[in-house]
Write an enzyme that holds these catalytic residues in place. Sequence first.
Site, PDB file in Angstrom:
ATOM      1  N   GLY A 160      -0.368 -13.989  -0.579  1.00  0.00           N
ATOM      2  CA  GLY A 160       0.234 -12.902  -0.012  1.00  0.00           C
ATOM      3  C   GLY A 160       1.700 -13.552   0.673  1.00  0.00           C
ATOM      4  O   GLY A 160       2.433 -13.529  -0.273  1.00  0.00           O
ATOM      5  N   GLY A 164      -5.932 -16.794   2.011  1.00  0.00           N
ATOM      6  CA  GLY A 164      -5.722 -18.452   2.576  1.00  0.00           C
ATOM      7  C   GLY A 164      -5.452 -19.395   1.596  1.00  0.00           C
ATOM      8  O   GLY A 164      -5.729 -20.536   1.731  1.00  0.00           O
ATOM      9  N   ALA A 212       0.802  -1.256  -0.033  1.00  0.00           N
ATOM     10  CA  ALA A 212      -0.031   0.105  -0.063  1.00  0.00           C
ATOM     11  C   ALA A 212       1.113   1.149  -0.109  1.00  0.00           C
ATOM     12  O   ALA A 212       1.792   1.349   0.819  1.00  0.00           O
ATOM     13  CB  ALA A 212      -0.859  -0.223   1.178  1.00  0.00           C
ATOM     14  N   TYR A 224      -9.291   0.525   6.075  1.00  0.00           N
ATOM     15  CA  TYR A 224      -8.730   1.946   5.455  1.00  0.00           C
ATOM     16  C   TYR A 224      -9.803   2.724   5.244  1.00  0.00           C
ATOM     17  O   TYR A 224     -10.974   2.409   5.210  1.00  0.00           O
ATOM     18  CB  TYR A 224      -7.554   1.531   4.625  1.00  0.00           C
ATOM     19  CG  TYR A 224      -6.338   0.737   5.712  1.00  0.00           C
ATOM     20  CD1 TYR A 224      -5.968   1.294   6.613  1.00  0.00           C
ATOM     21  CD2 TYR A 224      -6.249  -0.590   5.241  1.00  0.00           C
ATOM     22  CE1 TYR A 224      -4.924   0.669   7.192  1.00  0.00           C
ATOM     23  CE2 TYR A 224      -5.455  -1.240   5.804  1.00  0.00           C
ATOM     24  CZ  TYR A 224      -4.650  -0.717   7.065  1.00  0.00           C
ATOM     25  OH  TYR A 224      -3.772  -1.506   7.723  1.00  0.00           O
TER      26      TYR A 224
HETATM   27  C1  LIG Z   1       3.169  -8.745   5.720  1.00  0.00           C
HETATM   28  C2  LIG Z   1       1.733  -8.364   5.139  1.00  0.00           C
HETATM   29  C3  LIG Z   1       1.585  -7.095   4.709  1.00  0.00           C
HETATM   30  C4  LIG Z   1       0.202  -6.696   4.110  1.00  0.00           C
HETATM   31  N1  LIG Z   1       0.056  -5.510   3.682  1.00  0.00           N
HETATM   32  C5  LIG Z   1      -0.985  -5.370   2.789  1.00  0.00           C
HETATM   33  C6  LIG Z   1      -1.172  -4.094   2.270  1.00  0.00           C
HETATM   34  O1  LIG Z   1      -0.530  -3.236   2.327  1.00  0.00           O
HETATM   35  N2  LIG Z   1      -2.361  -3.980   1.429  1.00  0.00           N
HETATM   36  C7  LIG Z   1      -3.405  -5.038   1.285  1.00  0.00           C
HETATM   37  O2  LIG Z   1      -4.489  -4.847   0.506  1.00  0.00           O
HETATM   38  N3  LIG Z   1      -3.035  -6.095   1.866  1.00  0.00           N
HETATM   39  C8  LIG Z   1      -2.076  -6.237   2.647  1.00  0.00           C
HETATM   40  N4  LIG Z   1      -1.889  -7.421   3.315  1.00  0.00           N
HETATM   41  C9  LIG Z   1      -2.845  -8.634   2.990  1.00  0.00           C
HETATM   42  C10 LIG Z   1      -2.627  -9.451   1.801  1.00  0.00           C
HETATM   43  O3  LIG Z   1      -2.691  -8.717   0.674  1.00  0.00           O
HETATM   44  C11 LIG Z   1      -3.624 -10.486   1.824  1.00  0.00           C
HETATM   45  O4  LIG Z   1      -4.866 -10.323   1.529  1.00  0.00           O
HETATM   46  C12 LIG Z   1      -3.581 -11.586   2.837  1.00  0.00           C
HETATM   47  O5  LIG Z   1      -1.926 -11.747   3.233  1.00  0.00           O
HETATM   48  C13 LIG Z   1      -3.994 -12.887   2.568  1.00  0.00           C
HETATM   49  O6  LIG Z   1      -3.527 -13.633   1.764  1.00  0.00           O
HETATM   50  P1  LIG Z   1      -2.607 -14.884   1.926  1.00  0.00           P
HETATM   51  O7  LIG Z   1      -3.405 -15.711   2.718  1.00  0.00           O
HETATM   52  O8  LIG Z   1      -2.260 -15.388   0.454  1.00  0.00           O
HETATM   53  O9  LIG Z   1      -1.316 -14.403   2.661  1.00  0.00           O
HETATM   54  C14 LIG Z   1      -0.749  -7.972   4.037  1.00  0.00           C
HETATM   55  C15 LIG Z   1      -0.561  -8.993   4.257  1.00  0.00           C
HETATM   56  C16 LIG Z   1       0.886  -9.227   4.984  1.00  0.00           C
HETATM   57  C17 LIG Z   1       0.927 -10.857   5.199  1.00  0.00           C
END
Ligand SMILES: Cc1cc2nc3c(=O)[nH]c(=O)nc-3n(C[C@H](O)[C@H](O)[C@H](O)COP(=O)(O)O)c2cc1C
Length: 359
Positions: free
Chosen positions: A316, A295, A55, A178
Amino acid sequence: MKLLEKLKIGDLELKNRLVMAPMTRSRANAQGEVNNLIVKYYVQRASAGLIITEAVNISEQAIGSPLTPGLYTREQITSWKKVTDAVHEANGLIFAQLWHTGRVGHSIDKKGVLPVSASAIAIEGQTHFTSQGPKEYETPRELTTEEVKQIIQDYKQAAINAKEAGFDGVELHSAFGYLPNQFLVDGANKRNDEFGGSIENRSRFVLEIMNALVEVFGKDKAGIKLSPSIPYNGMIDSDPTALFSYLISELNKLPLAYIQLMQPMFPIDAFPTWPKDVLTTFGHLFDKTIIVNGGYDQQKGEQELENNRAHLVSYGSAFIANPDLPKRFELNAELNTPDRNTMYGGGEKGFTDYPFLEQ
Ligand SMILES: Cc1cc2nc3c(=O)[nH]c(=O)nc-3n(C[C@H](O)[C@H](O)[C@H](O)COP(=O)(O)O)c2cc1C
């Protein structure tokens, strides 16, 4: 494997269906500029079909956490240009995620200025991580109607800056509590002007921003991230199904690149009426590209694509730990485990030092 098939979004050609989800890593400098280490981090992950950046603050007012980058000064724009050039050189595509944190911040890290929001309602039951450790949330200052309109212009200017910095498109961060999310839900928005009250009014802020982003970038270059069933950061709505059904139907009328929908991810037993599967509840309302997130592993992601419920899957934490994630999926290789302690802040460790598969 569907995940490894190409996809076209307008004139953008994604080489596979894995999207790197936006992730804040808090490694910018105090002026919100990105550095060569950040260039390296994104280039390492350029085999993703599409990268969505961490972001990025659209203005000084937007900042909620220290060491997060911006796109509102000349130096910030120049610093991002190095990232986009290098990612393009590596045959990748990259969107900037545009961010205004609203009430998810603290005056400690805002030069003593109170955070702003749709209404003067504080987040309860959570603390905010500040440069002086965890702190209780403060009651934000309610924005005037004029200020709300100015923030829409700030988003537009940030999109203009993103274009100049060489991004392929932009995503509005309208998830996870946000500012845009604060306008959407009736638990955080008690306004009496055209930006509060009915679902139509509460959706206006987001829709006007999306219109502005489309104006700047044109067709198929603006996306949005939504988390209809995530109560984090005090995002409590009395009827998320009605709210997000309206919003997504309106978004469907715009020439957007995609919507990125987050699955619940947090316990929602306390909200029995909330959607348990965002694709089942909202997928049919959007006839352009849908990215699903939250997830997913390889098998679950593949299933969503095979069942035509989504077109892309964003990963993520898997992309944090596996710069070559598409290759690993292709070879059915083992995955590195992400280290939680190095996610936010620091240097190379846990950022650019995750191993690639042996060549
Ligand atoms: C370290 C970290 C920072 C994150 N920062 C943001 C962000 O800046 N903007 C956003 O939309 N989501 C953010 N997320 C959420 C991820 O985009 C994603 O939605 C979340 O990790 C779930 O996906 P996953 O299960 O594949 O990790 C962040 C997640 C992690 C782990």
